[in-house]
Design a protein around this motif. Sequence first.
Motif, mmCIF file in Angstrom:
data_model
loop_
_atom_site.group_PDB
_atom_site.id
_atom_site.type_symbol
_atom_site.label_atom_id
_atom_site.label_comp_id
_atom_site.label_asym_id
_atom_site.label_seq_id
_atom_site.Cartn_x
_atom_site.Cartn_y
_atom_site.Cartn_z
ATOM 1 N N ARG A 39 0.851 -1.192 0.000
ATOM 2 C CA ARG A 39 0.000 0.000 0.000
ATOM 3 C C ARG A 39 0.878 1.231 0.000
ATOM 4 N NH1 ARG A 39 -2.152 3.559 3.783
ATOM 5 N NH2 ARG A 39 -1.111 2.479 5.501
ATOM 6 N N ARG A 80 -4.923 10.614 -1.599
ATOM 7 C CA ARG A 80 -4.279 9.328 -1.887
ATOM 8 C C ARG A 80 -2.758 9.466 -1.996
ATOM 9 N NH1 ARG A 80 -8.323 5.731 -2.703
ATOM 10 N NH2 ARG A 80 -10.286 6.516 -3.574
ATOM 11 N N ALA A 91 -10.811 11.310 -4.258
ATOM 12 C CA ALA A 91 -9.728 10.736 -3.454
ATOM 13 C C ALA A 91 -10.185 10.338 -2.060
ATOM 14 C CB ALA A 91 -8.580 11.751 -3.340
ATOM 15 N N GLU A 103 -11.484 7.967 0.735
ATOM 16 C CA GLU A 103 -11.465 6.528 0.969
ATOM 17 C C GLU A 103 -12.789 6.033 1.515
ATOM 18 O OE1 GLU A 103 -8.465 4.251 1.934
ATOM 19 O OE2 GLU A 103 -7.030 5.356 0.722
#
Length: 321
Positions: A19, A207, A299, A301
Amino acid sequence: MIRAHALTKRYGGGRRRPRTAVDHLSFEVHPGTVTGFLGPNGAGKSTTMRMLLGLDTPTSGRCTVGGRAYATHSAPLTEVGALLEARSLHPGRSAYQNLMALAHTHGIPRSRVEHVLGVTGLTDVAGRRVKGFSLGMGQRLGIAAALLGDPATLVLDEPVNGLDPEGVLWIRTLLKAQAAEGRTVLISSHLMSEMAVTAHHLIIIGRGRLLADTTVEQFVRESGTGSVKVVSPEATRLAELLAGPGVTVESAAPGTLDVRGADAEHIGRTAAAHAVPLYELTPHTASLEQAFMDLTHHAVEYGTPGATPREAATAREGAAA
């Protein structure tokens, strides 16, 4: 000055899915101004701040504070004041003891400890154990620790968290005063209304990537989310005349239009050219929150299912009220 160059942080690998928390992020934070560090949850703000302060090691890229990596400063408290987690202080010690323990590591005199206790309004509770502090008192103590070394740079994560209205006004005034003295001030916050009146410059990420590096005024002005309220007995006809690429016309009530993508001058000229009477023509400047939501909605989440950026911003403003 704070500098980040191609800063990247990746987690995972091997059996864990990798990630990327921060992705080739570059920016500068200049002295003499309050810079807001914004982004949705999971954007990489806290990770970036941790890398600035040497708590996380970048996968690649580099960052410096005052021209040097944080870890290379011989007396970091006098160079950088940081607040990432106000509750990181020892709960069994008093506010005074916590600050004196920090002061001893840098040879900071007792008078400075007493000074920051006064600045943060904690003099009367200096002898109380930290475990009995409210969230707001703990936040003030964390800010006192950040100010202890009279640093040239301040890095504060959510500094108004837990503060009452008087405390919010106090920290706003304090940060502006610190910047006016020539210090570099970087703050993150989720409170857009507060950031709009505290920060002058903005660094916005999503991000892990840079989305905007600009002043608050320019960001709001160029966001394109401003609107014009139009009241006319021939609103339906005027809406047809204004229709075109980039122009959105909505009717909030009979005879009333909300126009986006066209300024008041263009609307007025169009109405005059076609003899459409106007009862009202009122421009509405976009808020920082609206501009932020429009920029970062892709962007996010954890977003609200089915909500447009404007609806989400409206809901947030209503909740804040």
